[in-house]
Design a protein around this motif. Structure first.
Motif, PDB file in Angstrom:
ATOM      1  N   PRO A 229      18.075  52.012  50.062  1.00 54.07           N
ATOM      2  CA  PRO A 229      18.899  51.965  48.853  1.00 54.07           C
ATOM      3  C   PRO A 229      19.626  50.635  48.746  1.00 54.07           C
ATOM      4  O   PRO A 229      20.341  50.238  49.665  1.00 54.07           O
ATOM      5  N   SER A 230      19.424  49.945  47.645  1.00 56.39           N
ATOM      6  CA  SER A 230      20.053  48.635  47.484  1.00 56.39           C
ATOM      7  C   SER A 230      21.281  48.675  46.586  1.00 56.39           C
ATOM      8  O   SER A 230      22.035  47.727  46.539  1.00 56.39           O
TER       9      SER A 230
ATOM     10  N   THR B 150      15.678  54.101  42.885  1.00 55.55           N
ATOM     11  CA  THR B 150      15.267  52.949  42.083  1.00 55.55           C
ATOM     12  C   THR B 150      15.970  52.848  40.733  1.00 55.55           C
ATOM     13  O   THR B 150      15.432  52.298  39.781  1.00 55.55           O
ATOM     14  N   ALA B 151      17.190  53.364  40.635  1.00 57.69           N
ATOM     15  CA  ALA B 151      17.907  53.285  39.356  1.00 57.69           C
ATOM     16  C   ALA B 151      18.129  51.843  38.923  1.00 57.69           C
ATOM     17  O   ALA B 151      18.152  51.538  37.728  1.00 57.69           O
ATOM     18  N   ARG B 152      18.295  50.941  39.891  1.00 57.73           N
ATOM     19  CA  ARG B 152      18.522  49.528  39.560  1.00 57.73           C
ATOM     20  C   ARG B 152      17.251  48.693  39.658  1.00 57.73           C
ATOM     21  O   ARG B 152      17.296  47.472  39.555  1.00 57.73           O
TER      22      ARG B 152
ATOM     23  N   ALA C 289      24.964  54.280  43.147  1.00 53.73           N
ATOM     24  CA  ALA C 289      24.458  53.397  42.103  1.00 53.73           C
ATOM     25  C   ALA C 289      22.942  53.326  42.077  1.00 53.73           C
ATOM     26  O   ALA C 289      22.335  53.091  41.034  1.00 53.73           O
ATOM     27  N   TYR C 290      22.302  53.532  43.216  1.00 50.41           N
ATOM     28  CA  TYR C 290      20.851  53.432  43.292  1.00 50.41           C
ATOM     29  C   TYR C 290      20.135  54.722  42.914  1.00 50.41           C
ATOM     30  O   TYR C 290      18.907  54.747  42.786  1.00 50.41           O
ATOM     31  N   SER C 291      20.856  55.826  42.758  1.00 51.53           N
ATOM     32  CA  SER C 291      20.235  57.135  42.558  1.00 51.53           C
ATOM     33  C   SER C 291      19.454  57.190  41.248  1.00 51.53           C
ATOM     34  O   SER C 291      20.001  56.956  40.166  1.00 51.53           O
ATOM     35  N   SER C 292      18.172  57.517  41.342  1.00 52.64           N
ATOM     36  CA  SER C 292      17.307  57.554  40.163  1.00 52.64           C
ATOM     37  C   SER C 292      17.701  58.678  39.219  1.00 52.64           C
ATOM     38  O   SER C 292      18.312  59.673  39.618  1.00 52.64           O
ATOM     39  N   SER C 293      17.314  58.520  37.963  1.00 48.66           N
ATOM     40  CA  SER C 293      17.778  59.417  36.905  1.00 48.66           C
ATOM     41  C   SER C 293      16.641  59.848  36.001  1.00 48.66           C
ATOM     42  O   SER C 293      15.640  59.136  35.837  1.00 48.66           O
TER      43      SER C 293
ATOM     44  N   ALA D  21      10.709  48.878  44.430  1.00 51.22           N
ATOM     45  CA  ALA D  21      11.401  49.557  45.514  1.00 51.22           C
ATOM     46  C   ALA D  21      12.140  48.581  46.411  1.00 51.22           C
ATOM     47  O   ALA D  21      12.900  48.995  47.288  1.00 51.22           O
ATOM     48  N   THR D  22      11.930  47.295  46.208  1.00 48.24           N
ATOM     49  CA  THR D  22      12.544  46.298  47.086  1.00 48.24           C
ATOM     50  C   THR D  22      13.631  45.485  46.406  1.00 48.24           C
ATOM     51  O   THR D  22      14.492  44.922  47.093  1.00 48.24           O
ATOM     52  N   ASN D  23      13.593  45.387  45.100  1.00 46.78           N
ATOM     53  CA  ASN D  23      14.525  44.516  44.384  1.00 46.78           C
ATOM     54  C   ASN D  23      15.132  45.224  43.187  1.00 46.78           C
ATOM     55  O   ASN D  23      14.494  46.065  42.553  1.00 46.78           O
ATOM     56  N   GLY D  24      16.359  44.827  42.847  1.00 48.04           N
ATOM     57  CA  GLY D  24      16.915  45.205  41.572  1.00 48.04           C
ATOM     58  C   GLY D  24      16.326  44.305  40.505  1.00 48.04           C
ATOM     59  O   GLY D  24      15.736  43.259  40.795  1.00 48.04           O
ATOM     60  N   LEU D  25      16.472  44.703  39.256  1.00 47.59           N
ATOM     61  CA  LEU D  25      15.952  43.922  38.136  1.00 47.59           C
ATOM     62  C   LEU D  25      17.102  43.447  37.262  1.00 47.59           C
ATOM     63  O   LEU D  25      18.140  44.094  37.179  1.00 47.59           O
ATOM     64  N   GLN D  26      16.885  42.319  36.607  1.00 44.98           N
ATOM     65  CA  GLN D  26      17.898  41.806  35.685  1.00 44.98           C
ATOM     66  C   GLN D  26      18.092  42.779  34.530  1.00 44.98           C
ATOM     67  O   GLN D  26      19.221  43.093  34.144  1.00 44.98           O
TER      68      GLN D  26
END
Length: 480
Positions: free
Chosen positions: A29-30, A182-184, A328-332, A291-296
């Motif tokens: 989780p990032s 992967t929410a972010r 914050a990372y919790s998928s929705s 799964a490794t990075n957040g996105l802009q």
């Protein structure tokens, strides 16, 4: 493009293809990395109260399915293991397998339902997942816990993984799964704004990556595509002389739903993703997941990952107990098929293990406690106990991100006992204290209808072979 550049891109694509064919991703989780939090989390006091009242999961069988395998001799649950199998060459299942993700997940289940019998199954890819799920069904388990995620699926409920999972539910098995982390790292859009054969994201075609991971793993999935449509995900690195193409995604054609994936080692620096497709708007829904990075640019709503997108499962989001909020990372949800998170649960363990895997494992333990007092309850009934007794958090009422709210084990078990108070109670399963409490508890709104059958009438239309008949190739799964 010059012949030299073409050879470079071709070489990169070959490397990506080789990596993807056997890829297993560890999803850390990032979303909460920046938060200064202790490694331990407060215990679920109401679970302790349930144990004190004598409900510990006796007579219930729980299967845990994980891509990393299990240590069958782990002190926390060794005596509870009645069967263990590995489906595929990847996972290790046996004595001294190590403190891997599967071991930690099973430890959480055992912490909540210490007297439940455990069936541990390691799997590798979609084929292994289908075989593991079919094995669990044949073992006649009451609950299956899946602390894993398959990316690259748009969430229409039609993928191999989703079908395998929903068929197990139809068999009467309570399937508890992680919502994902992967929410972010998710972006979803309609392919209707196009510039030079690329999806326009906000004000341009670039979606920059956040984080400094040296390996970039990302998936692209799409729906409603015409027979001549194809899409690809491209990774670029920003240099002093301009942007340089690093890798292009490789199509994955073994699933019912089209998708492509990208897995490549990168140099330090700034990177961005571009979604390539037809030169015209198509109306297809495309989804990028990393799964490794957040996105802009992110789309939190709709970031739920398979098998949490399957029909009938209990999808569990991650609750940060230290900060008292949704992680914050919790998928929705919602997905394209309307699926969402059902409940959220504590996502941090006292050994530092964290993520929606922890939440799913603990919720799976609570489902086992409910099954201990109502052994014939259908998956839908078990889910209703957990949902309607949860504490509302986030947006008022049931919502796609937190579902019914924060799981409250004692109230869920007490509600199950309240519905069972007019039936014969096994004194070895149900304590007098909890039964007395249930007898004095009025029926809560949303409780099961009096006289309604408690046994599933849904036929299991597929045998073990059909469960994974479509799982003809390996796919990427992430421990969450």
């Amino acid at each position: 493009m010059s012949s030299v550049s073409a050879r470079i891109v071709l070489a990169v694509s070959v490397v990506v293809l080789a990596l993807v064919s056997s890829l297993v991703v560890v999803a850390i989780p990032s979303g909460d990395r920046a938060a200064a939090e202790p490694a331990t989390a407060p215990p679920d006091d109401d679970v302790v109260a349930v144990h004190a009242d004598g409900v510990t999961g006796d007579g219930v069988d729980v299967a845990v399915l994980d891509p990393t395998g299990f240590d069958t001799d782990a002190d926390a649950y060794a005596d509870a293991v009645v069967a263990a199998r590995a489906f595929g060459p990847g996972p290790t299942v046996g004595p001294n397998a190590g403190d891997v993700h599967g071991t930690r997940s099973a430890r959480q289940v055992a912490a909540v339902a210490p007297n439940a019998s455990l069936h541990l199954a390691g799997f590798d890819g979609e084929t292994g997942y289908g075989r593991a799920m079919a094995w669990a069904v044949r073992q006649d388990v009451d609950v299956v816990v899946v602390p894993a995620a398959f990316h690259g699926k748009p969430g229409t409920g039609e993928s191999v993984v989703e079908n395998v999972t929903s068929r197990a539910v139809a068999r009467g098995v309570v399937v508890v799964v992680a919502a994902g982390n992967t929410a972010r790292g998710t972006y979803r859009a309609t392919y209707d704004r196009v510039r030079n054969g690329a999806l326009v994201v906000e004000d341009g075609v670039r979606n920059y990556l956040r984080g400094d991971d040296r390996v970039v793993r990302a998936w692209l999935s799409w729906t409603d595509a015409g027979p001549e449509e194809s899409y690809a995900l491209e990774l670029y690195r920003v240099t002093d002389t301009g942007s340089r193409l690093v890798a292009r995604s490789v199509p994955y054609e073994a699933d019912r739903e089209p998708n492509a994936r990208l897995n490549v080692r990168v140099e330090p620096g700034t990177h961005f993703l571009v979604v390539r497709g037809p030169d015209r708007p198509t109306g297809s829904t495309v989804r990028v997941t990393s799964a490794t990075n957040g996105l802009q640019h992110v789309t939190v709503r709709g970031s739920l990952v398979a098998p949490a997108t399957a029909d009938g499962v209990l999808a569990v989001g991650a609750w940060n107990p230290v900060q008292g909020r949704l992680a914050a990372y919790s998928s929705s949800g919602p997905t394209l098929a309307g699926q969402g998170v059902d409940v959220v649960a504590t996502a941090r363990a006292d050994d530092g293990f964290r993520g929606s895997s922890v939440a799913a494992a603990r919720a799976g333990g609570v489902a086992a406690l409910v099954r201990a007092v109502r052994p014939n309850a259908t998956p839908a009934v078990v889910e209703s106990y957990l949902e309607r007794t949860a504490r509302d958090v986030g947006v008022e009422g049931v919502d796609a991100r937190t579902g019914g709210g924060l799981l409250r084990p004692e109230r869920a078990v007490t509600a199950a006992l309240a519905d069972a108070r007019n039936t014969t109670v096994d004194p070895g399963t149900t304590s007098a204290a909890l039964q007395a409490r249930a007898d004095s508890t009025p029926d809560a709104p949303g409780s099961s209808t009096p006289g309604a059958p408690d046994t599933s009438t849904l036929p299991f239309v597929a045998n073990a072979a059909v469960l994974f008949a479509y799982a003809g190739a390996r796919t990427t799964q992430a421990r969450v």
